[in-house]
Design an enzyme around this catalytic site. Structure first.
Site, PDB file in Angstrom:
ATOM      1  CG  ASN A  38      39.636  76.371  15.309  1.00  0.00           C
ATOM      2  OD1 ASN A  38      38.464  76.457  15.619  1.00  0.00           O
ATOM      3  ND2 ASN A  38      40.279  75.120  15.191  1.00  0.00           N
ATOM      4  CG  ASP A  75      43.970  63.821   7.868  1.00  0.00           C
ATOM      5  OD1 ASP A  75      42.867  63.972   7.889  1.00  0.00           O
ATOM      6  OD2 ASP A  75      44.597  64.327   7.342  1.00  0.00           O
ATOM      7  CG  PHE A  98      32.761  70.604   6.290  1.00  0.00           C
ATOM      8  CD1 PHE A  98      32.088  71.945   6.351  1.00  0.00           C
ATOM      9  CD2 PHE A  98      32.055  69.685   6.629  1.00  0.00           C
ATOM     10  CE1 PHE A  98      30.504  72.006   6.419  1.00  0.00           C
ATOM     11  CE2 PHE A  98      30.613  69.426   6.559  1.00  0.00           C
ATOM     12  CZ  PHE A  98      29.982  70.754   6.151  1.00  0.00           C
TER      13      PHE A  98
END
Length: 418
Positions: free
Chosen positions: A217, A315, A335
């Protein structure tokens, strides 16, 4: 003893262009009710006149270790004993190097060695000098010796360079030095933070598809690195778990480099065991290839599409926050980078992942978020009794935003720990 109206602050000014800001700093400290005495190096006097600081402080300015009149009564020792706080602003690379080596070759360095006062400095120098390994070593040595570093800030510099090295603005120094929300004069950089261990994840992860391609990303890691800088400014011990970024490790920060989400999860699980606060700022890939190809995937002329089978990554933030609430569980901050319905998604993440606090930011806004130097945030939190709080932080440089986030997180951690 302290004066009735405030603290006794010895303001040291070394020779950099940022010395002009020290006049405003002296003025603000006096307005806050503190006694201020100023010591200037020879270099500082090339940028600002002692008479200016004398007028603002209301006290004679000391400039020489070998002043016959002052030293008739061992004036430098008397001044060293007088100070409750020594604040050096600006602190140049040269002054930091001399203090790190224990030099006492002028009045300011002599006072720093001779005084039992709390010692704080605001570094200011060219961005390349701040990034130099020698400066990083000196900053770390100074922290080990008990100095607390405020800043530096990042932005355009007098020489035309852009990057970290600017001295914090006087208002920011005062805000960090003394807690503006308190009626007391206890420094906000209190030594109570020196025992805290903060673990921060930052940057992107890369999930290999084959030996030359990966899923990732746009995260630059700037926000996570700013958080690490802000936390060390307040005296905490910081471990930064970093994905692949092109950023310099902040001085005093221990950095652990990882590539994939699985590697980041393993490092986080291990380091969270001894952490007081865990901040998940990294942009972790949600999925990875089930089986990365052993060799480069080749484009075939007879196929117009390619099907990839992806599986979920761990996660990380949910795993840390999901631990049983006990003295061994860190205060967990997550976040939420969103492109729409920011508050709804951030609040859902706060609840669903059992976080103590979430920092939401809209990465669709031009000039904010991924890759930029500025950001804005929405803070949502929940205390031990389940009461929720909310605060909006307007667009600002990421380092300033990081300071606000760290200050709030440490305040909430302190409340929840008692």
């Amino acid at each position: 003893m302290s004066s009735a109206s405030g603290r006794r602050i010895l303001l040291g000014i070394s020779g950099g262009i940022a010395a002009y800001k020290s006049a405003q700093l002296a003025r603000l400290l006096k307005q806050g009710g503190h006694e201020v005495r100023v010591v200037m190096t020879q270099g500082a006097q090339a940028f600002i006149a002692p008479l200016t600081l004398q007028a603002l402080s209301g006290e004679p300015v000391r400039t020489s270790l070998l002043d016959p009149e002052a030293e008739a009564g061992m004036g430098h020792i008397e001044l060293a004993r007088w100070a409750e706080i020594i604040l050096v602003a600006p602190a140049t690379a040269d002054l930091m190097a001399r203090l790190a080596q224990g030099h006492a070759d002028d009045l300011l360095t002599t006072l720093c060695l001779a005084s039992p006062a709390q010692k704080i400095m605001a570094p200011a120098m060219n961005q390349a000098m701040w990034a130099h390994p020698a400066t990083a070593r000196n900053a770390e040595q100074l922290r080990e010796d008990g100095w607390q570093l405020l800043g530096p800030d990042s932005g355009e510099q007098a020489c035309g360079d852009v990057g970290p090295g600017r001295m914090l603005e006087p208002e920011s120094i005062c805000a960090a030095l003394f807690d503006a929300t308190s009626t007391s004069t206890t420094p906000a950089v209190a030594s109570s933070n020196s025992g805290l261990h903060i673990v921060i994840t930052a940057g992107p992860t890369r999930e290999p598809l084959d030996p030359v391609r990966y899923l990732s990303n746009h995260s630059s890691g700037k926000m996570g690195y700013a958080l690490a800088t802000a936390a060390t400014e307040l005296g905490a011990r910081v471990t930064l778990i970093s994905g692949p970024v092109s950023l310099t490790t902040p001085p005093g920060v221990q950095r652990v480099d990882v590539e994939t989400a699985v590697q980041m999860a393993e490092a986080a699980e291990q380091l969270a065991n001894g952490a007081d606060v865990f901040i998940g700022c990294a942009a972790v890939a949600d999925y990875r290839a089930e089986t990365p190809a052993e060799h480069k995937l080749k484009k075939r002329a007879d196929e117009d599409s390619l099907t990839l089978r992806l599986v979920k990554n761990p996660d990380i933030i949910a795993a840390i926050a999901g631990r049983a609430r006990s003295p061994g569980r860190p205060y967990v901050v997550g976040f939420a980078a969103e492109t729409r319905d920011l508050e709804d998604y951030a609040r859902d993440k706060l609840t669903r992942k059992n976080l103590d606090m979430v920092v939401g930011n809209d990465v669709s806004l031009v000039g904010l978020g991924f890759g930029g130097d500025n950001n804005a945030a929405l803070l949502l939190w929940r205390d031990m009794e389940g009461r929720e709080g909310r605060q909006e932080l307007p667009p600002q440089p990421k380092i300033e935003l990081a300071r606000a986030i760290i200050h709030h997180a440490l305040s909430q951690h302190s409340i929840n720990s008692h």
